[in-house]
Design a protein around this motif. Structure first.
Motif, PDB file in Angstrom:
ATOM      1  N   UNK A 244       0.833  -1.201   0.000  1.00 56.06           N
ATOM      2  CA  UNK A 244       0.000   0.000   0.000  1.00 56.06           C
ATOM      3  C   UNK A 244       0.871   1.256   0.000  1.00 56.06           C
ATOM      4  N   UNK A 245       2.047   1.206   0.670  1.00 55.50           N
ATOM      5  CA  UNK A 245       2.944   2.370   0.649  1.00 55.50           C
ATOM      6  C   UNK A 245       3.416   2.681  -0.767  1.00 55.50           C
ATOM      7  N   UNK A 246       3.473   1.664  -1.620  1.00 55.02           N
ATOM      8  CA  UNK A 246       3.964   1.864  -2.987  1.00 55.02           C
ATOM      9  C   UNK A 246       2.834   1.917  -4.007  1.00 55.02           C
ATOM     10  N   UNK A 247       1.599   2.026  -3.506  1.00 52.24           N
ATOM     11  CA  UNK A 247       0.426   2.132  -4.381  1.00 52.24           C
ATOM     12  C   UNK A 247       0.349   0.972  -5.375  1.00 52.24           C
ATOM     13  N   UNK A 248       0.711  -0.219  -4.924  1.00 52.69           N
ATOM     14  CA  UNK A 248       0.586  -1.397  -5.787  1.00 52.69           C
ATOM     15  C   UNK A 248      -0.795  -2.008  -5.543  1.00 52.69           C
ATOM     16  N   UNK A 249      -1.517  -2.201  -6.648  1.00 50.52           N
ATOM     17  CA  UNK A 249      -2.882  -2.705  -6.568  1.00 50.52           C
ATOM     18  C   UNK A 249      -2.873  -4.173  -6.142  1.00 50.52           C
ATOM     19  N   UNK A 250      -3.650  -4.470  -5.103  1.00 50.64           N
ATOM     20  CA  UNK A 250      -3.694  -5.851  -4.609  1.00 50.64           C
ATOM     21  C   UNK A 250      -4.183  -6.816  -5.675  1.00 50.64           C
ATOM     22  N   UNK A 251      -5.024  -6.289  -6.584  1.00 48.58           N
ATOM     23  CA  UNK A 251      -5.583  -7.151  -7.619  1.00 48.58           C
ATOM     24  C   UNK A 251      -4.494  -7.638  -8.573  1.00 48.58           C
ATOM     25  N   UNK A 252      -3.348  -6.962  -8.527  1.00 45.39           N
ATOM     26  CA  UNK A 252      -2.264  -7.345  -9.445  1.00 45.39           C
ATOM     27  C   UNK A 252      -1.549  -8.621  -9.016  1.00 45.39           C
ATOM     28  N   UNK A 253      -1.745  -9.023  -7.765  1.00 45.22           N
ATOM     29  CA  UNK A 253      -0.955 -10.148  -7.253  1.00 45.22           C
ATOM     30  C   UNK A 253      -1.450 -11.476  -7.785  1.00 45.22           C
ATOM     31  N   UNK A 254      -0.520 -12.378  -8.039  1.00 43.91           N
ATOM     32  CA  UNK A 254      -0.886 -13.712  -8.485  1.00 43.91           C
ATOM     33  C   UNK A 254      -1.582 -14.474  -7.363  1.00 43.91           C
ATOM     34  N   UNK A 255      -2.382 -15.490  -7.725  1.00 42.97           N
ATOM     35  CA  UNK A 255      -3.143 -16.180  -6.685  1.00 42.97           C
ATOM     36  C   UNK A 255      -2.287 -17.160  -5.874  1.00 42.97           C
TER      37      UNK A 255
END
Lengths: 107, 145
Positions: free
Chosen positions: B111-122
């Protein structure tokens, strides 16, 4: 007990702050190499965010140390009588490593 | 391969392995790889992956923990062909194939780096800052990259 080593200056790098965020009660932290430039971080105004974290971790029994040969090599000294960092010889450092269950390097 | 063993051997073998209080050996030691560097800038991210695959291949119990700058390794849409490198996130996606099923990611670092959680692999599991401390305390050996 996890022993955390930090080898980057807190004026350059987030390493020390990142380490402080992940330390558990009873762990030890040792500043080594350029990490010893943080020896006065507990009272530095520039690093005020670290002051609070260190004070709080001390209440949890976290031990703060720094490697004396690295401090002396760089011409540093503690500027406050309340400096939380205990100075270690190389031998003390080895003892602490042996005492620890594991070592986590922050670099 | 086990099917070829006589049944008596098989029973003997599994009862040995299931003994409680098994001493910590290189293969039962729980290893945590703490990944704190972004990919491509240096070799550390790549080396952590090679370590994980090597350890997995000899049956060691390996978990990976992505913290701080290390979470950039998980960004999708990496196209490193232009800098002559292999796609790091694609290689991470192969971890489950090597039986490395514990791939932990620090939610705060994302979240500090504004990385979208939806981007993560399952294949990844999000954990909070308290769980990060527990994971560190819980492993026998830590290697940091």
């Amino acid at each position: 007990m996890t022993l955390h080593t930090v080898n980057k200056s807190p004026y350059l790098s987030q390493c020390l702050a990142d380490c402080l965020d992940r330390v558990s009660a009873g762990d030890s932290i040792v500043l080594i190499e350029d990490g010893v430039y943080g020896i006065n971080c507990a009272t530095s105004e520039t690093l005020s965010a670290l002051n609070k974290a260190i004070a709080q971790l001390m209440t949890l029994g976290v031990q703060f140390c720094a490697l004396r040969p690295d401090i002396e090599a760089r011409g540093l000294q503690t500027t406050s009588a309340n400096c939380p960092f205990n100075l270690l010889s190389d031998g003390d450092f080895v003892d602490l490593v042996c005492e620890a269950d594991k070592v986590l390097s922050w670099y | 391969m086990n099917d070829a063993l006589p049944p008596s051997n098989q029973t003997q073998h599994s009862s040995d392995q299931d003994k409680p209080n098994t001493p910590i050996t290189p293969n039962t030691r729980r290893i945590l790889l703490v990944c704190r560097t972004a990919p491509y800038g240096n070799a550390l991210a790549r080396e952590s992956l090679e370590t994980a695959l090597a350890a997995g291949a000899i049956g060691a119990k390996v978990a990976m923990l992505f913290l701080d700058e290390g979470v950039w390794q998980l960004a999708q849409h990496q196209k490193p062909q232009g800098i002559g490198r292999k796609n790091h996130s694609a290689m991470l996606g192969a971890l489950p194939l090597y039986d490395i099923d514990t791939v932990l990611v620090d939610r705060d670092s994302l979240s500090k780096r504004c990385i979208d959680l939806a981007e993560l692999g399952d294949f990844t599991q999000l954990i909070d800052s308290l769980q990060v401390k527990e994971v560190i305390a819980d492993h026998d050996v830590i290697l940091s990259f």
